[in-house]
Write an enzyme that holds these catalytic residues in place. Structure first.
Site, PDB file in Angstrom:
ATOM      1  N   ARG A 226       0.803  -1.227   0.000  1.00 12.61           N
ATOM      2  CA  ARG A 226       0.000   0.000   0.000  1.00 12.61           C
ATOM      3  C   ARG A 226       0.831   1.270   0.000  1.00 12.61           C
ATOM      4  NH1 ARG A 226      -2.907  -3.952   1.734  1.00 12.61           N
ATOM      5  NH2 ARG A 226      -0.985  -4.450   2.794  1.00 12.61           N
ATOM      6  N   THR A 227       1.803   1.339   0.896  1.00 10.38           N
ATOM      7  CA  THR A 227       2.532   2.598   1.033  1.00 10.38           C
ATOM      8  C   THR A 227       3.266   2.932  -0.261  1.00 10.38           C
ATOM      9  OG1 THR A 227       2.766   2.159   3.388  1.00 10.38           O
ATOM     10  CG2 THR A 227       4.184   3.866   2.468  1.00 10.38           C
TER      11      THR A 227
ATOM     12  N   LYS B 180      26.913  -3.868  -2.808  1.00  8.69           N
ATOM     13  CA  LYS B 180      28.380  -3.802  -2.971  1.00  8.69           C
ATOM     14  C   LYS B 180      29.044  -3.145  -1.786  1.00  8.69           C
ATOM     15  CE  LYS B 180      27.963  -3.012  -7.971  1.00  8.69           C
ATOM     16  NZ  LYS B 180      28.179  -1.974  -8.986  1.00  8.69           N
TER      17      LYS B 180
ATOM     18  N   ARG C  21      11.625   3.565   3.386  1.00  9.20           N
ATOM     19  CA  ARG C  21      11.185   2.582   4.394  1.00  9.20           C
ATOM     20  C   ARG C  21      12.392   1.727   4.721  1.00  9.20           C
ATOM     21  NH1 ARG C  21       5.857  -1.158   4.307  1.00  9.20           N
ATOM     22  NH2 ARG C  21       5.031   0.804   5.061  1.00  9.20           N
TER      23      ARG C  21
ATOM     24  N   HIS D  24       5.266   5.702  11.550  1.00  7.06           N
ATOM     25  CA  HIS D  24       4.727   5.607  10.184  1.00  7.06           C
ATOM     26  C   HIS D  24       3.777   6.800   9.994  1.00  7.06           C
ATOM     27  CE1 HIS D  24       3.464   4.120   6.434  1.00  7.06           C
ATOM     28  NE2 HIS D  24       3.187   2.849   6.739  1.00  7.06           N
TER      29      HIS D  24
HETATM   30  C1  NCD Z   1       1.973  -1.304   8.080  1.00  4.54           C
HETATM   31  C2  NCD Z   1       3.467  -1.093   8.186  1.00  4.54           C
HETATM   32  O1  NCD Z   1       4.208  -1.320   7.227  1.00  4.54           O
HETATM   33  O2  NCD Z   1       3.861  -0.642   9.249  1.00  4.54           O
HETATM   34  N1  NCD Z   1       1.498  -1.394   6.781  1.00  4.54           N
HETATM   35  C3  NCD Z   1       1.204  -0.251   6.068  1.00  4.54           C
HETATM   36  O3  NCD Z   1       2.061   0.526   5.729  1.00  4.54           O
HETATM   37  N2  NCD Z   1      -0.089  -0.020   5.783  1.00  4.54           N
HETATM   38  C4  NCD Z   1       1.418  -2.328   8.973  1.00  4.54           C
HETATM   39  C5  NCD Z   1       2.022  -3.707   9.078  1.00  4.54           C
HETATM   40  O4  NCD Z   1       2.984  -4.058   8.397  1.00  4.54           O
HETATM   41  O5  NCD Z   1       1.476  -4.471   9.866  1.00  4.54           O
END
Ligand code: NCD
Length: 256
Positions: free
Chosen positions: A8-9, A37, A58, A86
């Site tokens: 999703r993100t 590397k 991320r 997040h």
């Molecule tokens: C979450 C995350 O990556 O922290 N997912 C998201 O971005 N919607 C939740 C999760 O991984 O449980």
């Protein structure tokens, strides 16, 4: 720069960027980049700074997005830093709540599940507290909200209630916000096995209650599919809202 899995993100940010007329470059997993590397994240980020107007990152380590933001001159967006925060998920969560109720203040919301390792609930608790929601933190004892966050909330004079029993508060709730138990963050998988089925939201539990069910997704077994086609389900709406909310974030951050 996605060093951890994402559906999703990453895809909602990419969609948002494209709908704004922009473009995306990047990678998922470091295997295809020179990180493999031995290049440092700092050097890799300098390259992204040269090639782009904003960096979305991320990473499994808490604090990495902040670290990058100190060494590049383009905006850096934290798309999840390990067990840390997040923040853009929080914005789409707030947007979804506001859409449903027209307000956030005084709503009764239970954050349920893995409050220790789940970064979405860390960011969300600050925001809900600031906007005056009434928060119930519901988890097994092993997965309670971290002390640093409770300490920060107290410092901001934000109150909360902690329990491990959902039934104790369910009749008062406007929102159930449940999270996945974060298997990949457990140092000991036996511990995960013991508590992985702590909570289950199903139709039987919430039938005739005046509440909505939210989840950042992905779900594992904590929400029964018998809720999917009911009025209680707002988790798909959250994911849908990821695109407009992230369009707003990008539009605000990228000034050109
Ligand atoms: C979450 C995350 O990556 O922290 N997912 C998201 O971005 N919607 C939740 C999760 O991984 O449980």
């Amino acid at each position: 720069m996605f060093f951890e899995a994402s559906t999703r993100t990453r895809l909602s940010f990419e969609t948002a960027m494209k709908r704004l007329g922009g473009n995306c470059i990047g990678f998922t997993g470091s295997d295809g980049s020179s990180i493999i590397k031995g290049e440092t994240i700092a050097d890799t980020s300098k390259m992204f700074e040269s090639y782009s107007d904003a960096i979305l990152i991320r990473h499994p380590l808490e604090g990495v997005a902040k670290f990058i933001s100190d060494i590049v001159d383009v905006p850096v967006i934290n798309a999840g830093d390990g067990t840390g925060q997040h923040p853009t998920q929080t914005l789409l969560d707030l947007y979804t709540i506001k859409e449903e109720f027209g307000k956030i203040k005084n709503l009764n919301i239970a954050l349920i599940g893995d409050l220790k390792y789940g970064r979405t609930v860390h960011s969300l608790s600050y925001a809900l507290g600031i906007f005056g929601a009434k928060m119930h933190f519901i988890s097994p004892n092993e997965l309670k909200m971290p002390d640093e966050i409770l300490h920060d909330l107290k410092k901001k004079k934000i109150s909360y209630h902690e329990t491990n029993n959902l039934k104790e508060v369910i009749d008062d709730l406007d929102i159930i916000y449940i999270t996945r138990i974060q298997k990949e963050r457990f140092p000991d998988l036996e511990e995960y096995e013991k508590i992985k089925d702590s909570y289950l939201i199903d139709r039987n539990l919430i039938e005739n209650k005046n509440l909505i069910v939210m989840h950042p997704l992905p779900r594992t077994d904590e929400i029964n599919h018998d809720i999917d086609n009911t009025k209680y389900n707002k988790y798909f709406k959250q994911a849908f809202n990821g695109v407009p909310v992230r369009m707003a974030i990008l539009k605000n951050l990228i000034k050109r």
